[in-house]
Design a protein around this motif. Sequence first.
Motif, PDB file in Angstrom:
ATOM      1  N   UNK A 390       1.125 -20.521   3.903  1.00  0.00           N
ATOM      2  CA  UNK A 390       1.151 -19.259   4.632  1.00  0.00           C
ATOM      3  C   UNK A 390       2.228 -19.236   5.719  1.00  0.00           C
ATOM      4  N   UNK A 391       2.443 -20.395   6.377  1.00  0.00           N
ATOM      5  CA  UNK A 391       3.418 -20.409   7.468  1.00  0.00           C
ATOM      6  C   UNK A 391       4.814 -20.051   6.964  1.00  0.00           C
ATOM      7  N   UNK A 392       5.179 -20.645   5.799  1.00  0.00           N
ATOM      8  CA  UNK A 392       6.511 -20.340   5.242  1.00  0.00           C
ATOM      9  C   UNK A 392       6.582 -18.862   4.852  1.00  0.00           C
ATOM     10  N   UNK A 429      -4.862  -8.481   5.155  1.00  0.00           N
ATOM     11  CA  UNK A 429      -6.285  -8.781   4.952  1.00  0.00           C
ATOM     12  C   UNK A 429      -6.603 -10.251   5.236  1.00  0.00           C
ATOM     13  N   UNK A 430      -5.572 -10.996   5.708  1.00  0.00           N
ATOM     14  CA  UNK A 430      -5.763 -12.434   5.939  1.00  0.00           C
ATOM     15  C   UNK A 430      -6.762 -12.664   7.072  1.00  0.00           C
ATOM     16  N   UNK A 431      -7.360 -13.871   7.061  1.00  0.00           N
ATOM     17  CA  UNK A 431      -8.300 -14.226   8.131  1.00  0.00           C
ATOM     18  C   UNK A 431      -7.539 -14.518   9.429  1.00  0.00           C
ATOM     19  N   UNK A 432      -6.306 -15.083   9.236  1.00  0.00           N
ATOM     20  CA  UNK A 432      -5.556 -15.492  10.428  1.00  0.00           C
ATOM     21  C   UNK A 432      -4.942 -14.273  11.123  1.00  0.00           C
ATOM     22  N   UNK A 433      -5.106 -14.221  12.430  1.00  0.00           N
ATOM     23  CA  UNK A 433      -4.585 -13.052  13.144  1.00  0.00           C
ATOM     24  C   UNK A 433      -3.062 -13.006  13.127  1.00  0.00           C
ATOM     25  N   UNK A 434      -2.428 -14.191  13.175  1.00  0.00           N
ATOM     26  CA  UNK A 434      -0.963 -14.211  13.209  1.00  0.00           C
ATOM     27  C   UNK A 434      -0.397 -13.602  11.916  1.00  0.00           C
ATOM     28  N   UNK A 435      -1.063 -13.838  10.790  1.00  0.00           N
ATOM     29  CA  UNK A 435      -0.603 -13.250   9.517  1.00  0.00           C
ATOM     30  C   UNK A 435      -0.666 -11.725   9.584  1.00  0.00           C
ATOM     31  N   UNK A 471     -10.299  -4.898  13.723  1.00  0.00           N
ATOM     32  CA  UNK A 471      -9.857  -6.057  14.510  1.00  0.00           C
ATOM     33  C   UNK A 471     -10.362  -6.001  15.945  1.00  0.00           C
ATOM     34  N   UNK A 472     -10.656  -7.186  16.470  1.00  0.00           N
ATOM     35  CA  UNK A 472     -11.064  -7.281  17.877  1.00  0.00           C
ATOM     36  C   UNK A 472      -9.847  -7.642  18.741  1.00  0.00           C
ATOM     37  N   UNK A 473      -8.752  -8.045  18.053  1.00  0.00           N
ATOM     38  CA  UNK A 473      -7.589  -8.527  18.785  1.00  0.00           C
ATOM     39  C   UNK A 473      -6.709  -7.340  19.227  1.00  0.00           C
ATOM     40  N   UNK A 474      -6.591  -7.183  20.549  1.00  0.00           N
ATOM     41  CA  UNK A 474      -5.820  -6.050  21.092  1.00  0.00           C
ATOM     42  C   UNK A 474      -4.384  -6.035  20.551  1.00  0.00           C
ATOM     43  N   UNK A 475      -3.810  -7.244  20.395  1.00  0.00           N
ATOM     44  CA  UNK A 475      -2.384  -7.315  20.013  1.00  0.00           C
ATOM     45  C   UNK A 475      -2.178  -6.778  18.613  1.00  0.00           C
TER      46      UNK A 475
END
Length: 931
Positions: A390-392, A429-435, A471-475
Motif C-alpha cells: 500500500x505504501x508504494x 474505502x481503505x481502513x488506513x486514514x492516510x490511504x 469518517x471521524x478524522x477531521x483532516x
Amino acid sequence: LAEDPIQLKDEGNKHFQAGDIDKAIECYTSAIKVCNDKKVLAVIYRNRSACFLKKENYANAASDASKAIDVDAADIKALYRRCQALEKLGKLDMAFKDVQRCATIEPKNKTFLETLRRLGADIQAKLKTTFSTDSRVQNMFDILLDDEMEKDKREKAANNLIVLSREDAGAERIFQNNGVPLLLNMIETGKPEMILAAIRTLSGMCTGHKARAMAIVNMVGVDKMCSIMAVDNEEVALATCNLFQCINDSLTGGDKREYGKEEALVLDASKDLKTILLSLLEMVANKKVSGHGRDQALNLLSKNVPRKNKKDQDHSRTLFTIDHGLKKILKVCGQVSELPDQLPLTDNTQLIASVLLNKLYDDLKCDPERDNFRDICDQYIKAKIDPNDMDKTIHAINTISGLLQGPFDVGNALVGHQGIIEMMVALCASEREVDQMVAVEALIHSSSKMSRASFIVTNGVSLLKDIYKKTKNERIKIRALVGLCKLGSAGGDDYSLRQFAEGSTEKLAKQCRKWLCNPQIDTKTRNWAIEGLAYLTNDADVKDDFVEDEIAMKAMFELAKSKDKTILYSVACILVNCTNSYEKKEIIPELVQLAKFSKQHVPEQHPKDKKDFIDQRVKRLLKAGVTSALAVMVKADSSILTDQTKELLSRVFLALSQDPKDRGIIVAQGGGKALIPLALEGTEAGKVKASHALAKIASISNPEIAFPGERVYEVVRPLVSLLQTDRDGMQNYEALRSLTNLAGFSEKLRVKIVKEKALPEIENYMFEENDQIRQAATECMCNLVTCKAVQDRYLQDGNDKLKLLVLLCGEDDDNLQSAAAGALAMLTAAHEKLCTKLTNVTTQWLEILQRLCIHTNPSIQHRGLVIVYNLLNSDNSELSKKLIESEMLEILSVIGKAADNPKRQDAIDAARMCLVKAMDLGLIKPFSSPS
C-alpha cells in the motif's frame, strides 16, 4: 595695433578684473600667438592659468603654470597656481612639492604655510587608506575568525566584508588577499551567522565577473556549496541559492566586460554549468538534504533550466534535466509525510516540484519529446503500483496528484489509464486514514476539467459524501468536503448550472469557514478549507456570507502571510471571486434570445453579483486588511507565485482601487509598492491590470508616500505602457493623469518620463477626439515643458506641436485652455525663438491671445498676460510693435489701471509689467500725472 602682445595682455587683464573670464582667455590666447619675448610670454601664461582656475579647468591651468615656471623656476604666483590645480586633479604629492617651494621663497606667507599643513595631512590620510584596504580585509578576517572577539564587532566586520565585496575593486582585493580560503574557514565554524556572511561575500565576488566566478567555483567546489545549501536553515539555504544564481548569471554571459587578450584565459564555462546542474538534480531526491535546501534546488532548476524566451532555440538543458532528473522530481511529488522514511520537505516543496514539472513540459518543442516525458512518468507510476504494498501505491497516486497540479495533460492521461481511478476509489474505502487522504486529494485534483468532472460527479459524489459522513478524522472530512465543493462548483459563476440542491453550497461554505477559523487544526487542513472556499465562492451567496465573516477573512489573511505558500493561488481565487474581477463574457441580448429559441444553455447572473453588492464586498475586504496580505503574497518565492497567480492578484488590486476614497488605505498598507513587481512581469493581461491599478493610485497620491525611495522611478514604465493605442480610453486617461502628477513632482521624474519614450504618445493624445483624454494629455505636457528635451521638440522645425498648443488655447474648455496656456507661458519664457515662432504657426494667434487676456477665469487670464510679457521681452521689435498697435494695448491698460484685487492680483501685476516693458521699449509714453 591689435597684434601687440603687451596691449592684448593689458586688455586681457581688464576683462579679468571685470569678471569676464572668457574674453580674458581670448585676449591672452591671441597675445601668446604673437609674443616673442620669453619673459612677457611667461607672464601671459601665468595670467591665463589664473583664468583656467576660475573656470575649474584644472588640467589647462596646471599646464599653463608649468610653461611660466619653465622660464622662471622661482615664479611664486605660477607655482602656487599650479599647486592649486594639481590638488584639484588629485595629484597631492606634486601639489605639496610646489607649495613647499613657495614656502621656501616666502617663509612668512600664511597662505603657503596653511596649504602646506593641509596637504601634508591629506597625503597622510590618503596613504593610510591605500594601504589600509588590504590590511582592512586582513583585519576583518582576523576579527571574524577570533572566537574571543565580542559579538557586535564580529557582526560589524561581517557586514563590512559583504559591502566591500559588492564593489568590483573591493571584491578583487578580498580575492587577492587570500580571501576565499579565509571565507571557507568561516564556513567551517558551523555558526549560521558566519556561514551567512561568508556566502553573501562570495555572492558579491561572483556577481558580474566571469573569471572570478569560475575561480571561486573551482576553489570552493560545487559539492561544498550544495552541502551548505542542504543545511536545515532557511536563511542559509536562501543565501546559497542566491550565490548559485550569481554564479550562473556570470557564467552564462551575465559578464559584459571586455577581456581583450585575456579572453583566451577565461575558460569555457559549460563544464562548470553542467556540474552545477547535475549536483542540483542530485540534491532533489537526496535524503540528507533538508526541506529548505530541496526547495532552493528546485527553485534554481525552475529559474535556470527552461528557456526564458521561447524564441531561443536551445532547450538542451531541459532535455538533459528530463533524462537525468525527472524521476527524482516525481519522487518528491509522491512523498507522503505520514509514512515513515520520507524525504525531508517544507510545506511548499511538493508544489514547487509540480511547478517545475509544468515548466519543463512546457519547454518541449515536439511530440516525440512530450511522448518521452509521458513515458518516463508512466513507467515511474507503473513500477510503484503494487496491490500488495500500500505504501508504494499511495506514493504513485500522490505523484499523479503532483502531475495534475503541474502538467495537467500528463496527469490527466495517467488518470485515464486502466485501473487508476478504480485504485483511487478502492483507497477511499481503505481502513488506513492516510490511504483515504491521499486518494481523496487525488480525486480532487483530477476533477479540474468539466468532462472529467462529469465522470467523477456521477461516481465520486456519492463516494465523497459517504467518506464525509463516516469518517471521524477531521483532516479527511475536510478533504472530502473540498472534493464536493470542487464538483459542486464545476459550473463557475453561472447561477443556473449548480450541481447541488439550493442552499447546500452555503452549508458547505459555512463548514469550511468553521475549519478555517479553528486554530486547533493543523495548517495543512485549514489550507484545504481555503481551497474549498476557492470553489464555493463562485456562488454569490457564499461570497456575501464570507465577507461578512470578518474573523474568517482575517484567518485567511494570516494563513496567506504564513510560511506555507501553497495556498496563494486559492486565496487569490477567493479574492477574485469576491471582487468579481474575473474575465466576464459580454452577454449580447440578441444572442440570448437566439439561444433560448434554439434551447441552448444561457448563463444567468446571480442578483448578488450586481455592482452595489460588489462595492460593499470591496469595502469589507479593505477594512479587514486585505492590502497588507496582498503585499506579503507578492513577495513570495517566484516559483510558487506563478504568472497565473500574479494575474489574479493584479485583478484584485484593480478592483480594490476603483473608488478614489479607498486608495489612501491601499497606499498606507503598502499596496503601491506591491503593485510595481506585478506591473513589470507576468502575463500580458496581469501586467496591464496592475499598471492600471498603479495609474489609479499614482494619479491622486503623493508619489513620495505611495512609492518610497527610488521605487517611484520604476512606476514610470508601467504607466507609459498604458498609453499604447490598443489600450482602452479609461487606461489612457488614468495613465495621463498619473504621469501629470509625477511630472509635477521633480525634474528627475520628468527626465525619466521622457527617457521612457512617453512624449510621442502624449502628443498623440493631445489630438484626441475625447475631451477628457485631450485635456489630460495637455495638462501632462504643461507639467513636462520645463524639461529641456521637451523644449527641444518645440524648437524643431517642420512639425505642428506649437501650432496645436496655440489652437488648444482657443478651445472653450477652461481646464484645457489653462493647461495649454500654461505650457505656452513656460515655453515662451524659456526660448525667445519660440516667441517669434508662435506668431507664424497660425494667423489666429493674436485673436486667441487677446481672448486669453480678457478671460473671466483669473488663472487663465494671468497665463495669457505672461505670454504677452514674454513676447514683449523677446528681441523681436517688430513683434512688440505689432502687439502694442493692436487692441492688446487697450486690454493691458484696462487691466493694469484696475484697483488692486486679491482675487485677480496676479493678472493685474502681469498687465502692469507689460505696460512698463512697453514704456522701456519706447512704444508708449509714460502716463502723465495731472499737474
